[in-house]
Design a protein around this motif. Structure first.
Motif, PDB file in Angstrom:
ATOM      1  N   LEU A  22       0.851  -1.034  -0.005  1.00 12.03           N
ATOM      2  CA  LEU A  22      -0.118   0.027  -0.086  1.00 12.03           C
ATOM      3  C   LEU A  22       1.051   1.250   0.128  1.00 12.03           C
ATOM      4  N   ASP A  23       1.179   1.669  -1.111  1.00 12.61           N
ATOM      5  CA  ASP A  23       2.286   2.674  -1.196  1.00 12.61           C
ATOM      6  C   ASP A  23       1.870   3.880  -2.106  1.00 12.61           C
ATOM      7  N   ASN A  24       0.243   4.017  -2.233  1.00 13.30           N
ATOM      8  CA  ASN A  24      -0.375   5.167  -2.927  1.00 13.30           C
ATOM      9  C   ASN A  24       0.166   6.338  -2.331  1.00 13.30           C
ATOM     10  N   PRO A  25       0.355   7.488  -2.909  1.00 12.17           N
ATOM     11  CA  PRO A  25       0.545   8.829  -2.364  1.00 12.17           C
ATOM     12  C   PRO A  25      -0.513   9.142  -1.209  1.00 12.17           C
ATOM     13  N   PHE A  26      -0.131   9.643  -0.078  1.00  9.79           N
ATOM     14  CA  PHE A  26      -1.129   9.949   1.079  1.00  9.79           C
ATOM     15  C   PHE A  26      -0.547  11.459   1.620  1.00  9.79           C
ATOM     16  N   TYR A  27      -1.655  12.242   1.476  1.00  9.41           N
ATOM     17  CA  TYR A  27      -1.245  13.869   2.030  1.00  9.41           C
ATOM     18  C   TYR A  27      -2.508  14.465   2.730  1.00  9.41           C
ATOM     19  N   ALA A  28      -2.455  15.230   3.326  1.00 12.58           N
ATOM     20  CA  ALA A  28      -3.402  15.963   4.217  1.00 12.58           C
ATOM     21  C   ALA A  28      -4.279  17.127   3.553  1.00 12.58           C
ATOM     22  N   PHE A  29      -5.546  17.242   3.438  1.00 11.04           N
ATOM     23  CA  PHE A  29      -6.266  18.027   3.110  1.00 11.04           C
ATOM     24  C   PHE A  29      -5.863  19.524   3.438  1.00 11.04           C
ATOM     25  N   ASN A  30      -6.274  20.493   2.940  1.00 10.58           N
ATOM     26  CA  ASN A  30      -5.874  22.023   3.528  1.00 10.58           C
ATOM     27  C   ASN A  30      -6.964  22.066   4.709  1.00 10.58           C
ATOM     28  N   ASN A  31      -8.042  21.454   4.747  1.00  8.82           N
ATOM     29  CA  ASN A  31      -9.178  22.018   5.903  1.00  8.82           C
ATOM     30  C   ASN A  31      -8.454  21.513   7.095  1.00  8.82           C
ATOM     31  N   CYS A  32      -7.692  20.733   7.243  1.00  8.10           N
ATOM     32  CA  CYS A  32      -6.743  20.431   8.475  1.00  8.10           C
ATOM     33  C   CYS A  32      -6.288  21.418   9.107  1.00  8.10           C
ATOM     34  N   MET A  33      -5.817  22.525   8.370  1.00  7.31           N
ATOM     35  CA  MET A  33      -5.422  23.606   8.918  1.00  7.31           C
ATOM     36  C   MET A  33      -6.348  24.786   9.155  1.00  7.31           C
ATOM     37  N   ARG A  34      -7.551  24.494   8.985  1.00  8.89           N
ATOM     38  CA  ARG A  34      -8.772  25.814   8.963  1.00  8.89           C
ATOM     39  C   ARG A  34      -9.969  25.416   9.904  1.00  8.89           C
ATOM     40  N   LEU A 248     -10.108  -0.580  -2.589  1.00 10.71           N
ATOM     41  CA  LEU A 248      -9.752   0.079  -3.721  1.00 10.71           C
ATOM     42  C   LEU A 248      -8.421  -0.384  -4.678  1.00 10.71           C
ATOM     43  N   ARG A 249      -7.477  -0.718  -3.477  1.00 12.45           N
ATOM     44  CA  ARG A 249      -6.043  -1.078  -3.883  1.00 12.45           C
ATOM     45  C   ARG A 249      -6.080  -2.225  -4.834  1.00 12.45           C
ATOM     46  N   ASP A 250      -6.977  -3.265  -3.920  1.00 14.70           N
ATOM     47  CA  ASP A 250      -7.006  -4.747  -4.719  1.00 14.70           C
ATOM     48  C   ASP A 250      -7.509  -4.351  -6.197  1.00 14.70           C
ATOM     49  N   LYS A 251      -8.446  -3.489  -6.480  1.00 10.54           N
ATOM     50  CA  LYS A 251      -9.022  -3.381  -7.692  1.00 10.54           C
ATOM     51  C   LYS A 251      -8.035  -2.564  -8.854  1.00 10.54           C
ATOM     52  N   GLY A 252      -6.958  -2.142  -8.250  1.00 11.95           N
ATOM     53  CA  GLY A 252      -5.957  -1.456  -9.069  1.00 11.95           C
ATOM     54  C   GLY A 252      -5.699  -0.122  -8.935  1.00 11.95           C
ATOM     55  N   TYR A 253      -6.454   0.608  -7.859  1.00 12.53           N
ATOM     56  CA  TYR A 253      -6.259   1.868  -7.739  1.00 12.53           C
ATOM     57  C   TYR A 253      -4.802   2.103  -7.190  1.00 12.53           C
ATOM     58  N   THR A 254      -4.200   2.962  -7.839  1.00  9.45           N
ATOM     59  CA  THR A 254      -2.620   3.378  -7.454  1.00  9.45           C
ATOM     60  C   THR A 254      -2.609   5.057  -7.265  1.00  9.45           C
ATOM     61  N   GLY A 255      -4.075   5.758  -7.325  1.00  9.05           N
ATOM     62  CA  GLY A 255      -3.677   7.061  -7.250  1.00  9.05           C
ATOM     63  C   GLY A 255      -3.485   7.661  -5.558  1.00  9.05           C
ATOM     64  N   TRP A 279      -2.546   5.509   9.108  1.00 10.49           N
ATOM     65  CA  TRP A 279      -2.199   5.060   7.668  1.00 10.49           C
ATOM     66  C   TRP A 279      -1.003   4.219   7.694  1.00 10.49           C
ATOM     67  N   ARG A 280      -0.243   4.132   8.508  1.00  7.88           N
ATOM     68  CA  ARG A 280       1.114   3.466   8.596  1.00  7.88           C
ATOM     69  C   ARG A 280       0.561   2.209   9.051  1.00  7.88           C
ATOM     70  N   SER A 281      -0.513   2.062  10.033  1.00  7.05           N
ATOM     71  CA  SER A 281      -0.641   0.632  10.407  1.00  7.05           C
ATOM     72  C   SER A 281      -1.626  -0.003   9.247  1.00  7.05           C
ATOM     73  N   PHE A 282      -2.315   0.728   8.343  1.00  7.36           N
ATOM     74  CA  PHE A 282      -2.857   0.289   7.122  1.00  7.36           C
ATOM     75  C   PHE A 282      -1.874  -0.499   6.339  1.00  7.36           C
ATOM     76  N   GLN A 283      -0.891   0.263   6.063  1.00 13.96           N
ATOM     77  CA  GLN A 283       0.119  -0.343   5.149  1.00 13.96           C
ATOM     78  C   GLN A 283       0.857  -1.487   5.642  1.00 13.96           C
ATOM     79  N   THR A 284       1.029  -1.639   6.870  1.00  8.99           N
ATOM     80  CA  THR A 284       1.502  -2.943   7.725  1.00  8.99           C
ATOM     81  C   THR A 284       0.483  -3.839   7.387  1.00  8.99           C
ATOM     82  N   ARG A 285      -0.777  -3.668   7.889  1.00  7.34           N
ATOM     83  CA  ARG A 285      -1.846  -4.645   7.808  1.00  7.34           C
ATOM     84  C   ARG A 285      -2.129  -5.084   6.071  1.00  7.34           C
ATOM     85  N   TYR A 286      -1.913  -4.153   5.297  1.00  8.07           N
ATOM     86  CA  TYR A 286      -2.057  -4.544   3.960  1.00  8.07           C
ATOM     87  C   TYR A 286      -0.941  -5.720   3.236  1.00  8.07           C
ATOM     88  N   ALA A 287       0.248  -5.282   3.937  1.00  7.79           N
ATOM     89  CA  ALA A 287       1.279  -6.168   3.465  1.00  7.79           C
ATOM     90  C   ALA A 287       1.298  -7.651   4.136  1.00  7.79           C
TER      91      ALA A 287
END
Length: 289
Positions: A22-34, A248-255, A279-287
């Motif tokens: 599970l190495d899709n890019p992961f980022y924070a929405f701007n609303n986290c700062m507002r 989503l990842r299993d279905k081929g989503y890489t975005g 998120w990091r726990s998701f990556q571990t569980r997925y692997a």
């Protein structure tokens, strides 16, 4: 290589890697700062916080200081992968933000996603003639996306003209341009379409998907819930967001996945820390699946 391309094209690496990664890019929405509690107020402090928590990127919004935010992210080798923007159909014409041209110029060549929430004056329910007009207008925007080397996608949103995943998909398919698609937003999916049978509703979306927003949420009768239960830090709530991501990842989503934070009444830094940890726990569980 341009850091924006490194961030966004890491999805290509995801596609070529192990099916259990599970190495899709992961980022924070701007609303986290507002919209959370005790948010940093200045761009410097905002970027410092997300960087210290291990995020590689921070999203934008049309009304914030995008140039200042981009400059600070650039200075730190981080990306600004998405900007949340409202577009309005009024009297048959598409009305764009006053700073639209400035945003196009600012993000030229970055592949940044313009996530478009769609409003139609005087119309709440879907209408075929309105859809046809939107497709014509969106086709023009797709040509701009090609010219400026960015991405654009419809952002389905509760109580806006385009609020369902299927509506957004049909509009994107009609535009038929590789730089124009849609986003999948978990909180709006749960609020508008409900939690039951979500798998059937997201099947077939992947060719059009430019971004998927995620967070924690409660399960059950989600259409009757408030945002306090539908948007929580990642890892909280009874809805199985890990399964949603894995499906989503299993279905081929890489975005990319964006962290939705709207209105979370928790300390900003702590909520982001918990979400990054989840998120990091998701990556571990997925692997380990």
């Amino acid at each position: 290589m341009n850091k924006y391309l490194v961030f966004l094209f890491s999805s290509v690496i995801a596609a070529c890697g192990s099916p259990r990664t599970l190495d899709n890019p992961f980022y924070a929405f701007n609303n986290c700062m507002r919209t959370m509690v005790d948010c940093p107020e200045g761009v410097l402090d905002q970027v410092t916080l997300v960087s210290s928590l291990g995020f590689d990127a921070l999203g934008g919004q049309e009304t914030v200081d995008l140039e200042g935010l981009k400059d600070e992210l650039d200075r730190r080798g981080m990306a600004l992968p998405e900007v949340y923007i409202g577009v309005y159909l009024r009297d048959g014409a598409l009305v764009l933000p006053d700073n639209w041209e400035a945003m196009l110029s600012l993000f030229r060549g970055t592949e940044t996603l313009f996530a478009l929430h769609v409003h139609v004056e005087g119309y709440a329910a879907r209408e075929e003639s309105i859809d046809s007009r939107l497709v014509r207008e969106f086709t023009k925007l797709a040509k701009q996306a090609e010219e400026f080397q960015i991405q654009m996608g419809i952002y389905p949103h509760h109580a806006f003209y385009c609020e369902t995943t299927q509506h957004a998909r049909e509009l994107a398919v009609a535009v038929n341009h590789p730089r124009f698609g849609m986003t999948l937003n978990l909180c709006h999916l749960l609020k508008v379409e409900g939690a039951e049978g979500w798998e059937q509703r997201v099947d077939g979306l992947i060719p059009q998907l430019k971004m998927v927003s995620i967070h924690g949420a409660d399960d059950g009768d989600t259409q009757s819930m408030g945002w306090d239960r539908l948007i929580r830090p990642l890892g909280e709530g009874s809805f199985d967001t890990f399964r949603f991501v894995s499906y989503l990842r299993d279905k081929g989503y890489t975005g990319m996945f964006g962290l939705q934070c709207y209105g979370i009444r928790q300390d900003c830094a702590e909520a982001l820390r918990k979400s990054q940890q989840a998120w990091r726990s998701f990556q571990t569980r997925y692997a380990e699946k």
